[in-house]
Design an enzyme around this catalytic site. Sequence first.
Site, PDB file in Angstrom:
ATOM      1  N   ASP A 488      29.610 -24.366  44.085  1.00  0.00           N
ATOM      2  CA  ASP A 488      29.914 -22.995  43.666  1.00  0.00           C
ATOM      3  C   ASP A 488      28.685 -22.108  43.624  1.00  0.00           C
ATOM      4  OD1 ASP A 488      32.664 -22.613  43.140  1.00  0.00           O
ATOM      5  OD2 ASP A 488      32.525 -23.855  41.358  1.00  0.00           O
TER       6      ASP A 488
HETATM    7  C1  BGC Z   1      28.063 -23.585  37.525  1.00  0.00           C
HETATM    8  C2  BGC Z   1      28.925 -24.368  38.463  1.00  0.00           C
HETATM    9  C3  BGC Z   1      30.345 -23.972  38.283  1.00  0.00           C
HETATM   10  C4  BGC Z   1      30.544 -22.481  38.350  1.00  0.00           C
HETATM   11  C5  BGC Z   1      31.969 -22.135  38.029  1.00  0.00           C
HETATM   12  C6  BGC Z   1      28.327 -22.108  37.696  1.00  0.00           C
HETATM   13  O1  BGC Z   1      27.566 -21.390  36.796  1.00  0.00           O
HETATM   14  O2  BGC Z   1      26.706 -23.897  37.765  1.00  0.00           O
HETATM   15  O3  BGC Z   1      28.757 -25.755  38.238  1.00  0.00           O
HETATM   16  O4  BGC Z   1      31.130 -24.559  39.288  1.00  0.00           O
HETATM   17  O5  BGC Z   1      29.676 -21.831  37.476  1.00  0.00           O
HETATM   18  O6  BGC Z   1      32.238 -20.789  38.053  1.00  0.00           O
HETATM   19  C1  NOJ Z   2      31.933 -27.294  38.720  1.00  0.00           C
HETATM   20  C2  NOJ Z   2      33.169 -26.734  39.328  1.00  0.00           C
HETATM   21  O1  NOJ Z   2      34.249 -26.907  38.437  1.00  0.00           O
HETATM   22  C3  NOJ Z   2      33.463 -27.417  40.643  1.00  0.00           C
HETATM   23  O2  NOJ Z   2      34.606 -26.865  41.232  1.00  0.00           O
HETATM   24  C4  NOJ Z   2      32.273 -27.305  41.561  1.00  0.00           C
HETATM   25  O3  NOJ Z   2      32.572 -27.995  42.750  1.00  0.00           O
HETATM   26  C5  NOJ Z   2      31.039 -27.868  40.919  1.00  0.00           C
HETATM   27  N1  NOJ Z   2      30.831 -27.243  39.643  1.00  0.00           N
HETATM   28  C6  NOJ Z   2      29.803 -27.715  41.785  1.00  0.00           C
HETATM   29  O4  NOJ Z   2      29.378 -26.399  41.844  1.00  0.00           O
END
Ligand code: BGC
Ligand code: NOJ
Length: 819
Positions: A488
């Site tokens: 993400d």
């Molecule tokens: C986090 C990710 C997460 C995302 C969700 C980010 O700030 O680092 O792990 O998937 O937010 O919106």
């Molecule tokens: C947490 C999110 O829930 C997941 O969808 C994503 O793949 C990981 N973070 C990595 O960014």
Amino acid sequence: MTTYGRFDDAAREYVISRPDTPLPWINYLGSEQYFGIISNTAGGYSFYRDARLRRLTRYRYNNVPPDVGGRYLYLRDQDSGEFWSPSWQPVRADLDDYRCRHGLGYTVIGGRRAGIDAESLYAVPLGETLEVWRTRLTNHRPGTAHLSLFSAVEFCLWDAWDDATNFQRNLSTGEVEVADDVIYHTTEYRERRNHFAYFACSAPLAGFDTQRDAFLGPYRGWDRPAVVETGRSTGSIAHGWAPCGSHQVALTLEPGEVRDVVFVLGYAENPADAKFDPPGSGRVDKRAVRRVLDRYLQPGEVEAAVERLRDQWRDLLDTLRVATPLDHVDRMVNIWNPYQCMVTFNLSRSASSFESGIGRGMGFRDSNQDLLGFVHMVPERARERILDIAATQLPDGGAFHQYQPLTKTGNDAAGTGFNDDPQWLVLAVTAYVKETGDRGILDEPVPYANVPGSETPLYEHLHRALGYTLDRLGPHGLPLIGRADWNDCLNLNCFSETPGESFQTTENRTGGVAESVFIGGLFTLAAGEAAALAAHLGQHDDASRWRAAARAMDAAVRAHGWDGAWFRRAYDYDGHPVGSAGNEEGRIYIEPQGMCVIAGIGLDDGKAAAALDSVAAELATPHGIMLLQPAYTRYHVELGEISTYPPGYKENAGVFCHTNPWVVIAETLVGRGDRALDYHLRTNPSAREGISDVHRCEPYVYAQMIAGRDAPTHGEAKNSWLTGAAAWNLIAITQWILGIRPDHDGLRIDPCLPAEWPGFSATRQFRGATYDITVTKLPGEQGRVSHLVVDGRRIEGTLVPPAPAGSTVSVVAEIEAPG
Ligand code: BGC
Ligand code: NOJ
């Protein structure tokens, strides 16, 4: 076993032996509609279905001291005036004996002080929208004890976001009713809400409070409520401010006497046109609640409810049981990892110690993956979930990135355009069909974007999912990344310069050519799975079309995604490689190494093994495999959120546990069982129990992240419980190392074991039959199975054909030396 606690595998519990764990170690109550989190010191909160919109009780995230707000009890010695909490918090007076046992769907917390033992059993009975706390008091003193027992919860004014922000209004809305010693929380019931909460006690009351500040007294916290200190409830009735619920029970216990007191906290709804009793009175109709209370205020009922939970979990866990040479593997596979999978399936990323319950809905990507770890236990619920998720797919095959559990509709605020999303649906559907053999699901009519009238069979949703990627290829023939892919935080079209702006939802720049090698791998895998499904259904045109698409993507990844010693991660907006030897920071990323190999890319030309050797050399640490190296040390506007984290945290070179099992699976595909198990154990929570002071999170569940080598806190876990690490770790260890894998035409037994193992045994239920599996192996070998002995008959290959439901099949597999 550590000074903090130990596993009790026979009881399927983790036993905590001191209250001051490095972080609150939590458990979950509830599995259907009513849920709660509960820490080892009784912190936590409850909600009905949606942690944001129907929050029953308050909890203060990121508070000091931590873990404030909970299911609190206070004992006061009426003779000495001394008081304490048997769960240590919130009073934090020393206890002579403290224990917490987190079980599957229930928690027991007990403490003894001044000769009085109090042990509370907390659970949500199946089929109910309430929780029960059964407190058992024992007087170990030589003389009579005169005690007061106080309960305390603080009600949340339903919408947890509003509750924590909109004080100009909500300090004036709180309302309660107290009738027949039951406290009813009725804020907004007089107008548009038809639901309320209730808090009841089995013992006659000596008093009660419902206004927080009357209970606590001015300038006091939950550690020293004025009412407890003086030993006298005030009978307060909340009007505005902060409604709470507190009962006072007076107890005289003779030496050796044991007494049970039961508390019930619940959620109830009344029909909109029959809310009041008498009609029009403004008073809650309590008749349905009274019936429930008559039942659950009986101590025996609580025990019976916990027995039913135990039975349910025994049945669920019976779906797969293993006996391997390692306790760390057995207890994770047989107990805790499936339990965590159930929790992630139910709650997605909404409520934990780290997820506030007000932020995110259910992720499209997350929910599809959570289902992979859950489908064998409760296939009917997986089926329903697949249909819900697929209904939030868009007509062009893309998807709402999130949807709301209460309404099951796509969430506009989080938007669309995460270009990996649709492929996870393909993996979820094919995994479901392999597990169950239920082809009927593919004919189910499912709408797009929840629009009635837009329904097509679910099968068509898979077409569109694959088409979505094929319609969005970049100059290298690789998938365009959109807002982000699985990562993400890799936001290649975002270029955010505004502080605080969300990287996930900000307006993206158009005109670039950012491509994802990871989606290339994911698509290759998904298209291959879809082709296998189509072939199985006799849809040969689809099968060959999808097989060809997978082959073309595989070729594009080899041609443009290969960096020389590993797979590249992406191409940025301007077409420069990301995750390449030419980059100064972020030269190698874990995700494409895992996913491309899982998709089979490079297995035949040495690229797969080479990529995995690069992972071992560049990314592996004793605490797991880091997401990338070298960590980003400055903000790269062209990469997005990933470089906002300090080096070693989260996506910026943390050990992102979700991705580690992909490498484990990949290692089994190149036949290296030793390395696969070694990697597995580096993040296996039980195997890390001994370093709880470093790891800090619960030793019975996976965390999202363990700080990477660049962080000063290397090895420290964060964001436990709600993570795709749960499902993928269960898959990696059970389906790839132990090799027990559902397939369209049967159950595959194709383990890849570490050399020193002599084998293992397992019992797996599959489509109604039970398979007793024994795998043997000469020590020192790392070969594969080439034939099976099924009920005494030799079968070439690794596939056990499906047996009639109800039958038991014996399967013996011998691992041969590599020939
Ligand atoms: C986090 C990710 C997460 C995302 C969700 C980010 O700030 O680092 O792990 O998937 O937010 O919106
Ligand atoms: C947490 C999110 O829930 C997941 O969808 C994503 O793949 C990981 N973070 C990595 O960014």
